[in-house]
Each structure stands twice: as structure tokens, then as C-alpha cells.
Design a protein around this motif. Structure first.
Motif, PDB file in Angstrom:
ATOM      1  N   UNK A   1       2.961   7.711  10.131  1.00 24.41           N
ATOM      2  CA  UNK A   1       2.660   7.664   8.701  1.00 24.41           C
ATOM      3  C   UNK A   1       2.593   6.228   8.221  1.00 24.41           C
ATOM      4  N   UNK A   2       2.328   6.067   6.942  1.00 26.73           N
ATOM      5  CA  UNK A   2       2.251   4.725   6.384  1.00 26.73           C
ATOM      6  C   UNK A   2       3.651   4.189   6.100  1.00 26.73           C
ATOM      7  N   UNK A   3       3.880   2.963   6.484  1.00 23.14           N
ATOM      8  CA  UNK A   3       5.148   2.279   6.301  1.00 23.14           C
ATOM      9  C   UNK A   3       5.401   2.036   4.812  1.00 23.14           C
ATOM     10  N   UNK A   4       6.594   2.345   4.345  1.00 27.06           N
ATOM     11  CA  UNK A   4       6.909   2.221   2.922  1.00 27.06           C
ATOM     12  C   UNK A   4       6.885   0.775   2.434  1.00 27.06           C
ATOM     13  N   UNK A   5       7.320  -0.161   3.263  1.00 29.03           N
ATOM     14  CA  UNK A   5       7.260  -1.575   2.861  1.00 29.03           C
ATOM     15  C   UNK A   5       5.814  -2.021   2.692  1.00 29.03           C
ATOM     16  N   UNK A   6       4.959  -1.575   3.598  1.00 34.21           N
ATOM     17  CA  UNK A   6       3.538  -1.896   3.514  1.00 34.21           C
ATOM     18  C   UNK A   6       2.950  -1.310   2.239  1.00 34.21           C
ATOM     19  N   UNK A   7       3.300  -0.046   1.941  1.00 36.66           N
ATOM     20  CA  UNK A   7       2.809   0.594   0.718  1.00 36.66           C
ATOM     21  C   UNK A   7       3.306  -0.131  -0.531  1.00 36.66           C
ATOM     22  N   UNK A   8       4.537  -0.591  -0.505  1.00 37.37           N
ATOM     23  CA  UNK A   8       5.088  -1.328  -1.646  1.00 37.37           C
ATOM     24  C   UNK A   8       4.314  -2.622  -1.867  1.00 37.37           C
ATOM     25  N   UNK A   9       4.031  -3.337  -0.787  1.00 39.31           N
ATOM     26  CA  UNK A   9       3.232  -4.575  -0.908  1.00 39.31           C
ATOM     27  C   UNK A   9       1.819  -4.265  -1.390  1.00 39.31           C
ATOM     28  N   UNK A  10       1.239  -3.215  -0.842  1.00 41.76           N
ATOM     29  CA  UNK A  10      -0.108  -2.826  -1.253  1.00 41.76           C
ATOM     30  C   UNK A  10      -0.143  -2.446  -2.729  1.00 41.76           C
ATOM     31  N   UNK A  11       0.852  -1.688  -3.176  1.00 41.85           N
ATOM     32  CA  UNK A  11       0.920  -1.302  -4.589  1.00 41.85           C
ATOM     33  C   UNK A  11       0.967  -2.540  -5.475  1.00 41.85           C
ATOM     34  N   UNK A  12       1.758  -3.524  -5.081  1.00 42.69           N
ATOM     35  CA  UNK A  12       1.857  -4.768  -5.859  1.00 42.69           C
ATOM     36  C   UNK A  12       0.520  -5.509  -5.875  1.00 42.69           C
ATOM     37  N   UNK A  13      -0.134  -5.562  -4.729  1.00 45.54           N
ATOM     38  CA  UNK A  13      -1.434  -6.230  -4.646  1.00 45.54           C
ATOM     39  C   UNK A  13      -2.467  -5.508  -5.503  1.00 45.54           C
ATOM     40  N   UNK A  14      -2.518  -4.181  -5.386  1.00 40.25           N
ATOM     41  CA  UNK A  14      -3.475  -3.410  -6.171  1.00 40.25           C
ATOM     42  C   UNK A  14      -3.194  -3.524  -7.671  1.00 40.25           C
ATOM     43  N   UNK A  15      -1.936  -3.538  -8.039  1.00 38.17           N
ATOM     44  CA  UNK A  15      -1.579  -3.692  -9.449  1.00 38.17           C
ATOM     45  C   UNK A  15      -2.042  -5.044  -9.966  1.00 38.17           C
ATOM     46  N   UNK A  16      -1.838  -6.079  -9.179  1.00 41.60           N
ATOM     47  CA  UNK A  16      -2.301  -7.415  -9.555  1.00 41.60           C
ATOM     48  C   UNK A  16      -3.821  -7.450  -9.666  1.00 41.60           C
ATOM     49  N   UNK A  17      -4.505  -6.840  -8.697  1.00 41.58           N
ATOM     50  CA  UNK A  17      -5.969  -6.765  -8.742  1.00 41.58           C
ATOM     51  C   UNK A  17      -6.439  -6.007  -9.973  1.00 41.58           C
ATOM     52  N   UNK A  18      -5.749  -4.919 -10.314  1.00 42.09           N
ATOM     53  CA  UNK A  18      -6.104  -4.126 -11.489  1.00 42.09           C
ATOM     54  C   UNK A  18      -5.993  -4.972 -12.751  1.00 42.09           C
ATOM     55  N   UNK A  19      -4.913  -5.730 -12.851  1.00 44.68           N
ATOM     56  CA  UNK A  19      -4.714  -6.596 -14.019  1.00 44.68           C
ATOM     57  C   UNK A  19      -5.796  -7.664 -14.094  1.00 44.68           C
ATOM     58  N   UNK A  20      -6.148  -8.249 -12.954  1.00 44.75           N
ATOM     59  CA  UNK A  20      -7.185  -9.282 -12.925  1.00 44.75           C
ATOM     60  C   UNK A  20      -8.540  -8.697 -13.310  1.00 44.75           C
TER      61      UNK A  20
END
Length: 106
Positions: free
Chosen positions: A8-27
Motif C-alpha cells: 500500500x501507500x506509505x503514510x509518510x509519503x502520503x503526508x508529504x504529498x498532501x502538503x505538496x498538493x495543498x501548497x500547489x493548490x494555494x499557488x
């Protein structure tokens, strides 16, 4: 990489991805605000309209990916329900389909 030992997908990886996507969304939201407020050269209206459409599409894709993460469905093909390979998600974090299903979608 983005998988754990169970495949499955690693939770730490998902947490980093969520942060990146959130930043991209804001930008992208800030970019859309700038584009829609710009009253510059009327000759550039067509180009600006295309940029607005592209930005809105990006916002939709990012928002959908964030929703799938929150709901626990991120990384699962929406068509065949198999896991999307992490390598694909690394390159295309908003991917909704595995490669074979994406080819069928057109």
C-alpha cells in the motif's frame, strides 16, 4: 518511494504529498486570482482565457487528489480498482487511473 511493505501507500509519503498538493493548490488559487483580476491588453485576452482554463483544470485535479487522500481512495484506479503504481503517482500525483485504464479512457 511511496509504498510500504504491504504494497500500500506509505503514510509518510502520503503526508508529504498532501502538503505538496495543498501548497500547489494555494499557488494555483493565487494564480487564478491574478489572472481573473488582470485587465491588461485586450489582445492577450485569448491567451489569458486559456491560462485561466488551464489553472482551473489544475485546481480541479489537485482538489480531487486531496479528496481521494482524505477519503482513503488515493492510489486506487477508479476504473479497475487496482493499485496505481507509485512510480506513476510520483510523476502524475493526480492520476485517477492505472496506465491500461487511462489508455482506454482516451
Amino acid at each position: 518511494m511511496g509504498t510500504d511493505i504491504r504494497g500500500g501507500l506509505d503514510q509518510q509519503w502520503l503526508t508529504r504529498l498532501r502538503a505538496t498538493l495543498t501548497s500547489d493548490f494555494e499557488a494555483q488559487t493565487a494564480r487564478l486570482t491574478e489572472l481573473t483580476a488582470d485587465t491588461g491588453d485586450p489582445g492577450e485576452a485569448h491567451t489569458r482565457a486559456a491560462m485561466i482554463a488551464d489553472t482551473r483544470q489544475s485546481l480541479g485535479q489537485i482538489g480531487d487528489a486531496l479528496r481521494r487522500i482524505a477519503e482513503g481512495g488515493y492510489g486506487t484506479c477508479e476504473r479497475c480498482r487496482t493499485q496505481i503504481p507509485p512510480e506513476r503517482l510520483e510523476v502524475l500525483p493526480h492520476a485517477r487511473f492505472c496506465v491500461p485504464c487511462q489508455r482506454e479512457q482516451g
